[in-house]
Design an enzyme around this catalytic site. Structure first.
Site, PDB file in Angstrom:
ATOM      1  N   GLY A  78       8.342 -16.871 102.613  1.00  0.00           N
ATOM      2  CA  GLY A  78       7.628 -15.596 102.679  1.00  0.00           C
ATOM      3  C   GLY A  78       6.376 -15.590 101.823  1.00  0.00           C
ATOM      4  O   GLY A  78       5.502 -14.736 101.988  1.00  0.00           O
ATOM      5  N   ASP A 103      19.909 -20.779 100.272  1.00  0.00           N
ATOM      6  CA  ASP A 103      18.510 -21.165 100.511  1.00  0.00           C
ATOM      7  C   ASP A 103      17.903 -21.815  99.268  1.00  0.00           C
ATOM      8  O   ASP A 103      16.811 -22.359  99.331  1.00  0.00           O
ATOM      9  CB  ASP A 103      17.672 -19.960 100.934  1.00  0.00           C
ATOM     10  CG  ASP A 103      17.821 -18.783  99.985  1.00  0.00           C
ATOM     11  OD1 ASP A 103      18.954 -18.334  99.777  1.00  0.00           O
ATOM     12  OD2 ASP A 103      16.797 -18.336  99.430  1.00  0.00           O
ATOM     13  N   ASN A 104      18.607 -21.738  98.166  1.00  0.00           N
ATOM     14  CA  ASN A 104      18.103 -22.344  96.932  1.00  0.00           C
ATOM     15  C   ASN A 104      18.888 -23.586  96.539  1.00  0.00           C
ATOM     16  O   ASN A 104      18.932 -23.959  95.367  1.00  0.00           O
ATOM     17  CB  ASN A 104      18.132 -21.315  95.796  1.00  0.00           C
ATOM     18  CG  ASN A 104      17.183 -20.148  96.064  1.00  0.00           C
ATOM     19  OD1 ASN A 104      16.190 -20.312  96.761  1.00  0.00           O
ATOM     20  ND2 ASN A 104      17.500 -18.980  95.531  1.00  0.00           N
TER      21      ASN A 104
HETATM   22  P1  AMP Z   1      13.935 -16.280  96.300  1.00  0.00           P
HETATM   23  O1  AMP Z   1      14.708 -15.188  95.648  1.00  0.00           O
HETATM   24  O2  AMP Z   1      12.713 -16.703  95.525  1.00  0.00           O
HETATM   25  O3  AMP Z   1      14.768 -17.428  96.714  1.00  0.00           O
HETATM   26  O4  AMP Z   1      13.304 -15.661  97.628  1.00  0.00           O
HETATM   27  C1  AMP Z   1      14.091 -15.215  98.681  1.00  0.00           C
HETATM   28  C2  AMP Z   1      13.237 -14.955  99.884  1.00  0.00           C
HETATM   29  O5  AMP Z   1      12.310 -13.898  99.634  1.00  0.00           O
HETATM   30  C3  AMP Z   1      12.416 -16.139 100.351  1.00  0.00           C
HETATM   31  O6  AMP Z   1      12.433 -16.130 101.752  1.00  0.00           O
HETATM   32  C4  AMP Z   1      11.048 -15.819  99.820  1.00  0.00           C
HETATM   33  O7  AMP Z   1      10.037 -16.448 100.569  1.00  0.00           O
HETATM   34  C5  AMP Z   1      10.993 -14.324  99.943  1.00  0.00           C
HETATM   35  N1  AMP Z   1      10.042 -13.700  98.995  1.00  0.00           N
HETATM   36  C6  AMP Z   1      10.173 -13.585  97.651  1.00  0.00           C
HETATM   37  N2  AMP Z   1       9.102 -12.959  97.122  1.00  0.00           N
HETATM   38  C7  AMP Z   1       8.266 -12.669  98.153  1.00  0.00           C
HETATM   39  C8  AMP Z   1       6.986 -12.016  98.261  1.00  0.00           C
HETATM   40  N3  AMP Z   1       6.351 -11.531  97.208  1.00  0.00           N
HETATM   41  N4  AMP Z   1       6.441 -11.909  99.499  1.00  0.00           N
HETATM   42  C9  AMP Z   1       7.074 -12.380 100.580  1.00  0.00           C
HETATM   43  N5  AMP Z   1       8.270 -12.991 100.548  1.00  0.00           N
HETATM   44  C10 AMP Z   1       8.864 -13.135  99.350  1.00  0.00           C
HETATM   45 MG    MG Z   2      14.175 -19.350  97.033  1.00  0.00          MG
END
Ligand code: AMP
Ligand code: MG
Length: 479
Positions: free
Chosen positions: A83, A245-246
């Protein structure tokens, strides 16, 4: 740059290009990493670096895209995808290793949902500091090549300076990548993805033409993740957001959102503000990793056997590798920390007794191990209670039963017990200063963390936990 991922079936990616930013400024550049990648650090400094690492100017041969993936977030299945990250392509190093080069915070993509596609300076610097510290600790991890301030603001709970991080990874394939394809019920794409992952991360396995490539890949990922979590446990690292996903197929630590190192030893330690039920607590990480790998096995079921019952049996048999692999790795790691060679049937109990003592006394984890490395702990009267003395006697007796010299024991311990880990209060102070434009604390911290096993370094302020014990320290996701 090369683009092998882009040749995978279209359901695995979406088109995305970085959105230019107003006033990019290079905040940090990782010169040794740039060199290892075969890049010319000198050419990536100043304005040039700012332009390239902000996404304002694409490097020659870049073909940007956003990757599709799904994931179980806190146990709930969700369609996700990059994202706010954009893959520029793959860099093949002079040694022939292939790495993804990705800009994190580079603007919206088809997977941004309601997000702005952006990132804030503090959290990107945090990823830089902690991922590089992990690399220096010898723990597999994605790396950080650069952080650029965008000159634009991002809005979270307040206005923050924006930034883009350049992330380098053996690949960005995740458990969630396989879940995404499995959810689309596209067996052919799944087969291609399995072969691609094997080629990329287990070329010798791929070359051996396994009878069931999906099972071979699953076993390899299980082994890597068991070893990885054991390393996290040994240094007191809490990942904090072990959603599927991580979890990287490569076995690298990925996603430095809410992670942190423990101060006092307590398996229930949780730092993440949103992890209210302690799902991702320090002591639960092995169990959660097994759960995540079970999700990978589920995604691979259609390729494990045409007969579902047989496929499930095969998945279960393969998953059974995790527990013994993890136990063996964590025991080996703990033995090193205690300077123990060989194995003694009492070792598990000896380790348990020390950890229990640390928990009762709320002893600082890193400090205790480095004191034991320096042979100091017995002199520290505050610690030398009856229980500790009893344990210490057992440890010394065990050491005397092995033929190795004190020097050999010390060497083993010094290589296993870091003197320096990213202490939470120091990380926060460095990020705060950087946000105010003072990069000195950050640069000094990064430098100290480059040599975590340098026990002779005279830097006492980097060795200890927060003066207040770090009670109540919180970290955040989605920053
Ligand atoms: P994460 O918690 O970093 O693993 O992110 C989980 C999901 O949220 C992933 O698909 C990221 O790409 C999306 N994501 C996190 N922050 C943002 C943002 N500011 N804009 C768009 N997508 C985001
Ligand atoms: Mg992530």
């Amino acid at each position: 740059m090369e683009h092998t991922f882009a040749r995978l079936p279209a359901l695995l990616h979406g088109s995305a290009i970085p959105t230019p930013v107003r006033a990019p400024r290079l905040v940090v550049l990782n010169r040794p990493l740039a060199e290892a990648l075969g890049l010319e650090p000198g050419a990536l400094e100043g304005t040039e670096g700012a332009e390239v690492f902000s996404g304002n100017r694409l490097p020659p041969g870049a073909a940007p895209l956003a990757q599709a993936y799904a994931g179980h977030q806190f146990g709930h299945f969700t369609a996700l995808g990059d994202g706010r990250a954009i893959l520029l392509g793959e860099q093949v190093t002079p040694r022939g290793e292939r790495f993804d080069i990705q800009l994190k915070g580079a603007g919206p993509t088809p997977f941004s949902r309601r997000g702005d596609g952006r990132a804030a300076l503090g959290p990107m610097l945090r990823e830089y500091v902690i991922s590089e510290a992990m690399a220096s600790l010898g723990i597999p991890t994605t790396r950080s090549l650069a952080v650029v301030a965008t000159g634009e603001s991002v809005w979270r709970s307040r206005e923050l300076p924006g930034a883009v991080l350049t992330r380098v990874a053996a690949s960005h394939l995740r458990v969630g990548t396989f879940q995404w394809v499995a959810a689309r019920r596209d067996a052919e794409a799944l087969r291609e993805l399995v072969n691609y992952a094997l080629q990329r991360h287990d070329p010798e396995l791929a070359a051996a033409r396994p009878e069931c490539p999906a099972q071979a890949l699953l076993a390899a990922v299980i082994d890597r993740q068991a070893a990885l979590v054991a390393q996290w446990m040994a240094v007191g690292f809490v990942h904090g957001v072990m959603n599927t996903d991580n979890v990287a197929i490569s076995g690298e630590t990925i996603d430095y959102g809410p992670c942190a190192f423990i101060d006092s030893y307590d398996p229930a330690t949780v730092f993440s503000s949103i992890d209210r039920h302690g799902r991702y607590a320090y002591g639960r990480q092995p169990e959660i990793m097994h759960w995540n790998l079970t999700r990978l096995a589920e995604a691979l079921l259609p390729l494990l056997d045409p007969d579902e019952a047989k496929a499930i049996t095969r998945a279960e048999e393969t998953l059974d590798r995790f527990e013994p692999a993890y136990q063996a790795a964590v025991l080996a790691g703990m033995r090193q920390k205690l300077g123990l060679f060989g194995d003694d049937s009492e070792d598990v109990d000896l380790i348990r007794e020390l950890l229990d003592w640390m928990q009762r006394r709320r002893a600082d984890y890193t400090q205790t191990w480095s004191d034991l490395t320096a042979g100091l702990a017995i002199k520290d009267v505050r610690r030398a209670d009856q229980d500790f003395m009893h344990w210490h006697g057992r440890w010394q007796a065990r050491l005397s039963r092995q033929p190795q010299t004190t020097a050999e024991v010390r060497r083993l311990q010094r290589a296993a017990n870091p003197a320096f880990v990213p202490r939470n209060h120091l990380v926060e102070a460095a990020l705060e200063a950087a946000e105010q434009g003072d990069l000195v604390p950050l640069e000094r911290l990064v430098q100290v963390l480059q040599s975590p096993f340098d026990h002779d370094r005279d830097a006492p302020e980097y060795r200890t936990g927060a003066p207040d014990g770090g009670e109540g320290y919180q970290t955040f996701c989605g920053t």
